[in-house]
Motif scaffolding. Structure first.
Motif, mmCIF file in Angstrom:
data_model
loop_
_atom_site.group_PDB
_atom_site.id
_atom_site.type_symbol
_atom_site.label_atom_id
_atom_site.label_comp_id
_atom_site.label_asym_id
_atom_site.label_seq_id
_atom_site.Cartn_x
_atom_site.Cartn_y
_atom_site.Cartn_z
ATOM 1 N N SER A 317 0.858 -1.183 0.000
ATOM 2 C CA SER A 317 0.000 0.000 0.000
ATOM 3 C C SER A 317 0.895 1.234 0.000
ATOM 4 N N SER A 318 0.340 2.372 -0.440
ATOM 5 C CA SER A 318 1.172 3.573 -0.436
ATOM 6 C C SER A 318 1.297 4.131 0.984
ATOM 7 N N THR A 319 0.415 3.701 1.877
ATOM 8 C CA THR A 319 0.560 4.101 3.287
ATOM 9 C C THR A 319 0.630 2.834 4.138
ATOM 10 N N PRO A 320 1.780 2.170 4.089
ATOM 11 C CA PRO A 320 1.870 0.866 4.747
ATOM 12 C C PRO A 320 1.654 0.938 6.256
ATOM 13 N N ALA A 321 0.785 0.072 6.721
ATOM 14 C CA ALA A 321 0.555 -0.038 8.173
ATOM 15 C C ALA A 321 0.188 -1.482 8.459
ATOM 16 N N LEU A 322 0.634 -1.954 9.608
ATOM 17 C CA LEU A 322 0.307 -3.340 9.965
ATOM 18 C C LEU A 322 -0.961 -3.362 10.799
ATOM 19 N N PRO A 323 -1.740 -4.434 10.695
ATOM 20 C CA PRO A 323 -2.849 -4.582 11.629
ATOM 21 C C PRO A 323 -2.298 -4.656 13.052
ATOM 22 N N ASP A 324 -3.133 -4.302 14.016
ATOM 23 C CA ASP A 324 -2.708 -4.285 15.405
ATOM 24 C C ASP A 324 -2.213 -5.681 15.848
ATOM 25 N N PRO A 325 -1.124 -5.739 16.632
ATOM 26 C CA PRO A 325 -0.636 -7.047 17.089
ATOM 27 C C PRO A 325 -1.716 -7.872 17.783
ATOM 28 N N LYS A 326 -2.623 -7.180 18.494
ATOM 29 C CA LYS A 326 -3.682 -7.932 19.200
ATOM 30 C C LYS A 326 -4.629 -8.571 18.204
ATOM 31 N N ALA A 327 -4.883 -7.872 17.095
ATOM 32 C CA ALA A 327 -5.794 -8.423 16.068
ATOM 33 C C ALA A 327 -5.153 -9.641 15.416
ATOM 34 N N ILE A 328 -3.863 -9.557 15.155
ATOM 35 C CA ILE A 328 -3.140 -10.691 14.571
ATOM 36 C C ILE A 328 -3.165 -11.875 15.548
ATOM 37 N N ASP A 329 -2.916 -11.538 16.805
ATOM 38 C CA ASP A 329 -2.826 -12.590 17.819
ATOM 39 C C ASP A 329 -4.164 -13.297 18.026
ATOM 40 N N ALA A 330 -5.249 -12.574 17.734
ATOM 41 C CA ALA A 330 -6.584 -13.138 18.022
ATOM 42 C C ALA A 330 -7.120 -13.993 16.867
ATOM 43 N N LEU A 331 -6.377 -14.115 15.768
ATOM 44 C CA LEU A 331 -6.897 -14.928 14.659
ATOM 45 C C LEU A 331 -6.785 -16.412 15.023
ATOM 46 N N PRO A 332 -7.923 -17.100 15.137
ATOM 47 C CA PRO A 332 -7.859 -18.480 15.663
ATOM 48 C C PRO A 332 -7.083 -19.448 14.774
ATOM 49 N N LEU A 333 -7.301 -19.397 13.463
ATOM 50 C CA LEU A 333 -6.629 -20.395 12.620
ATOM 51 C C LEU A 333 -5.126 -20.111 12.521
ATOM 52 N N LEU A 334 -4.776 -18.838 12.432
ATOM 53 C CA LEU A 334 -3.345 -18.497 12.385
ATOM 54 C C LEU A 334 -2.660 -19.028 13.658
ATOM 55 N N HIS A 335 -3.318 -18.813 14.787
ATOM 56 C CA HIS A 335 -2.764 -19.296 16.055
ATOM 57 C C HIS A 335 -2.631 -20.825 16.027
ATOM 58 N N ALA A 336 -3.688 -21.477 15.521
ATOM 59 C CA ALA A 336 -3.681 -22.944 15.495
ATOM 60 C C ALA A 336 -2.566 -23.474 14.582
ATOM 61 N N VAL A 337 -2.344 -22.794 13.462
ATOM 62 C CA VAL A 337 -1.294 -23.218 12.522
ATOM 63 C C VAL A 337 0.078 -23.114 13.195
ATOM 64 N N ILE A 338 0.321 -22.004 13.872
ATOM 65 C CA ILE A 338 1.627 -21.820 14.534
ATOM 66 C C ILE A 338 1.786 -22.840 15.671
ATOM 67 N N TRP A 339 0.749 -23.017 16.459
ATOM 68 C CA TRP A 339 0.854 -23.925 17.620
ATOM 69 C C TRP A 339 1.060 -25.370 17.180
ATOM 70 N N GLU A 340 0.318 -25.756 16.137
ATOM 71 C CA GLU A 340 0.448 -27.138 15.682
ATOM 72 C C GLU A 340 1.839 -27.377 15.079
ATOM 73 N N THR A 341 2.383 -26.347 14.444
ATOM 74 C CA THR A 341 3.731 -26.494 13.882
ATOM 75 C C THR A 341 4.763 -26.549 15.006
ATOM 76 N N LEU A 342 4.590 -25.713 16.017
ATOM 77 C CA LEU A 342 5.510 -25.764 17.164
ATOM 78 C C LEU A 342 5.443 -27.135 17.848
ATOM 79 N N ARG A 343 4.250 -27.730 17.835
ATOM 80 C CA ARG A 343 4.089 -29.045 18.479
ATOM 81 C C ARG A 343 4.760 -30.150 17.655
ATOM 82 N N LEU A 344 4.355 -30.239 16.386
ATOM 83 C CA LEU A 344 4.818 -31.379 15.573
ATOM 84 C C LEU A 344 6.256 -31.207 15.083
ATOM 85 N N HIS A 345 6.634 -29.974 14.799
ATOM 86 C CA HIS A 345 7.988 -29.732 14.270
ATOM 87 C C HIS A 345 8.759 -28.819 15.221
#
Ligand code: HEM
Length: 492
Positions: A317-345
């Motif tokens: 974007s011409s005005t780059p900004a990231l979504p809030d860290p809390k919003a990123i942290d609250a995404l259930p599937l993203l969290h599940a993907v990271i946790w399952e990867t930390l578990r299995l690998h």
């Protein structure tokens, strides 16, 4: 056990042994492996067993991780007392509340994602038909974020943009792997042989590689010192970790006889450990997240839909900004993907050795309790704890859904999965100090990648994790192809 370690089959051997013999095994005259929570990791790690043993002449398997010719850091320290003094100096800046609320870290991550990571992917897409070794890019991205937080953006690495520096660094870093057996298992014997018989167990290039990495880190320290001396202009240039550690170490030095040179090497040894621990483990985890998402297309598509709910979206974007860290942290599937990867690998699936206290202790589950004398090496492994079928059904399958179904489980089962048996970051006083920074950066990186692209394998030969304490892919690569997603329109 020496032969097992020498042949690099320790994790596999322990897995088979625990499957045959139960959760507590005597591995040798002075060595035990535990694979349970009660009577196992709870006693050893939460119970504060030390990394060094006075009964064994101060032997400490982690001493190998000291830098600058034996200058200790938090990770390598054998004694809990010195360790907790050091940990208290910095643990707050790595806490979840500080990491997620830090405007400095957010500014740094914004620059790294929008000015480096996404443009790199765009170039790979245009020039190389979207083909790239994602393992090296992810290692570069995690190094840039971790060193950004330590030294400030101005003084930190830019391995994403500087391809030659990335190759240089990874060559040095990886060349040292597999030369740790003698100095770690037989430190006294190997240094005696080296000193008196002139025989080196480790080739000269390993010490040279260490020295080059140490000089590189020392230069980043100097750069951060200069930024502080001249006054920080841009918030992203604030060397958060460096600054806090410098102030704390200087205060401590005032009360003792530590000289300026010593202070500089204490500081450099500490931050070198953070950057190495931080980039490597997160890069490995991310590589396996991409590997699994490329294998599980339906989950990848669901993740992309979830990421489309973010505001602002994580797209160029011409005005780059990231979504809030809390919003990123609250995404259930993203969290599940990271946790399952930390578990299995798990990036650190191998044994984490400690020593039983001088008076000895009792280990094992209630029905099978053993007295273990003092000075015995005892370890648990994330790779084994995470493979418990009673806690993680179909434990060898990558199933992020298991983390989405937690609500349906009773409290005990949920606690088992989420905290008691989940050991990717260890536990107790010596638990990973950078876990929140790791999760923060991994979530942003996965979000940036899958907000813009789909991934599929091109070549995944050698993707199996090596049998070692830290376990990257055997081949040091994962070749993938990017497909661009239809662009989400951004209102600038
Ligand atoms: C996915 C990423 C990560 C994983 C899986 C991970 C895992 C671990 C584990 C298992 C330990 C304990 C090891 C032992 O006692 O043998 C540890 C310790 C440590 N980690 Fe991490 N780590 C990660 C990221 C980071 C990051 C980003 C940093 C940056 C600061 C970091 C810094 C450290 C340090 C300094 C220690 C030593 C802590 C102490 O002794 O008190 N780690 N990590």
């Amino acid at each position: 056990m020496h032969s097992v370690r020498w042949r690099a089959v320790e994790n596999a051997t322990l897995r088979d042994a625990h499957a045959r013999l139960g959760p507590i095994i005597c591995l040798g005259p002075e060595e035990v492996s535990v694979n349970c929570v009660r009577g196992g990791i709870r006693e050893v790690y939460a119970g504060g067993f030390e990394k060094a043993s006075s009964a064994r002449g101060g032997y400490n398997w982690y001493a190998f991780f000291s830098n600058y010719r034996g200058v200790d850091n938090m990770f390598s320290m054998g004694c809990n007392k010195a360790h907790s003094l050091r940990k208290r100096m910095i643990s707050n800046i790595y806490s979840k509340s500080v990491v997620t609320k830090s405007p400095v870290l957010l500014a740094q991550t914004t620059t790294i994602m929008y000015d480096r990571f996404l443009p790199y992917l765009e170039t790979a897409y245009r020039k190389d038909a979207g083909v790239l070794n994602i393992y090296t890019l992810l290692s570069a991205a995690t190094m840039d974020i971790v060193t950004g937080y330590i030294f400030g953006l101005k003084a930190s690495s830019n391995l994403i943009d500087k391809a030659d520096q990335l190759v240089w660094f990874l060559d040095l870093y990886n060349s040292r792997r597999s030369y740790n057996f003698w100095p770690q298992e037989f430190p006294v014997f190997s240094s005696f042989v080296e000193k008196w018989l002139g025989y080196k167990f480790t080739p000269a290039f390993v010490s040279e590689a260490n020295e080059e990495i140490e000089s590189w880190t020392a230069r980043m320290c100097e750069g951060a010192g200069l930024v502080v001396a001249q006054g920080v202009v841009e918030p992203a240039d604030t060397p958060v970790v460096y600054q806090q550690l410098y102030t704390a170490l200087a205060k401590e030095a005032k009360n003792s006889d530590v000289e300026e040179v010593e202070l500089a090497s204490l500081l450099a040894s500490e931050v070198l450990d953070h950057l190495a621990a931080g980039f490597d483990t997160s890069g490995i985890t991310l590589t396996y997240a991409v590997y699994e998402l490329s294998k599980h297309e339906a989950i990848q598509t669901r993740l992309q839909s979830e990421l489309r709910t973010l505001t602002p979206p994580l797209v160029p974007s011409s005005t780059p900004a990231l979504p809030d860290p809390k919003a990123i942290d609250a995404l259930p599937l993203l969290h599940a993907v990271i946790w399952e990867t930390l578990r299995l690998h798990s990036a650190i699936p191998g044994p984490q050795p400690r020593f039983t206290p001088p008076q000895g202790c009792r280990l094992g589950p209630e029905e099978d309790l053993y007295y273990v004398p003092g000075g015995v090496r005892v370890s648990a492994s994330a790779g084994l704890l995470h493979a418990n079928e009673e806690v993680y059904e179909h434990a060898y399958a990558w199933r992020p859904e298991r983390w989405l179904e937690l609500e349906q489980l009773d409290e005990e089962k949920r606690k088992d999965m989420e905290s008691r048996w989940f050991w990717a970051f260890g536990s107790g006083g010596r638990m990973c100090v950078g876990s929140h920074l790791a999760v923060y950066q991994m979530k942003y990186i996965v979000a940036a990648l899958y907000s813009n692209y789909s991934t599929s394998f091109l070549d995944n030969t050698g993707i199996e994790q090596i049998d070692s304490y830290t376990a990257p892919p055997k081949s040091d690569k994962l070749m993938i192809r990017l497909e661009k997603l239809p662009r989400v329109s951004v209102v600038d």
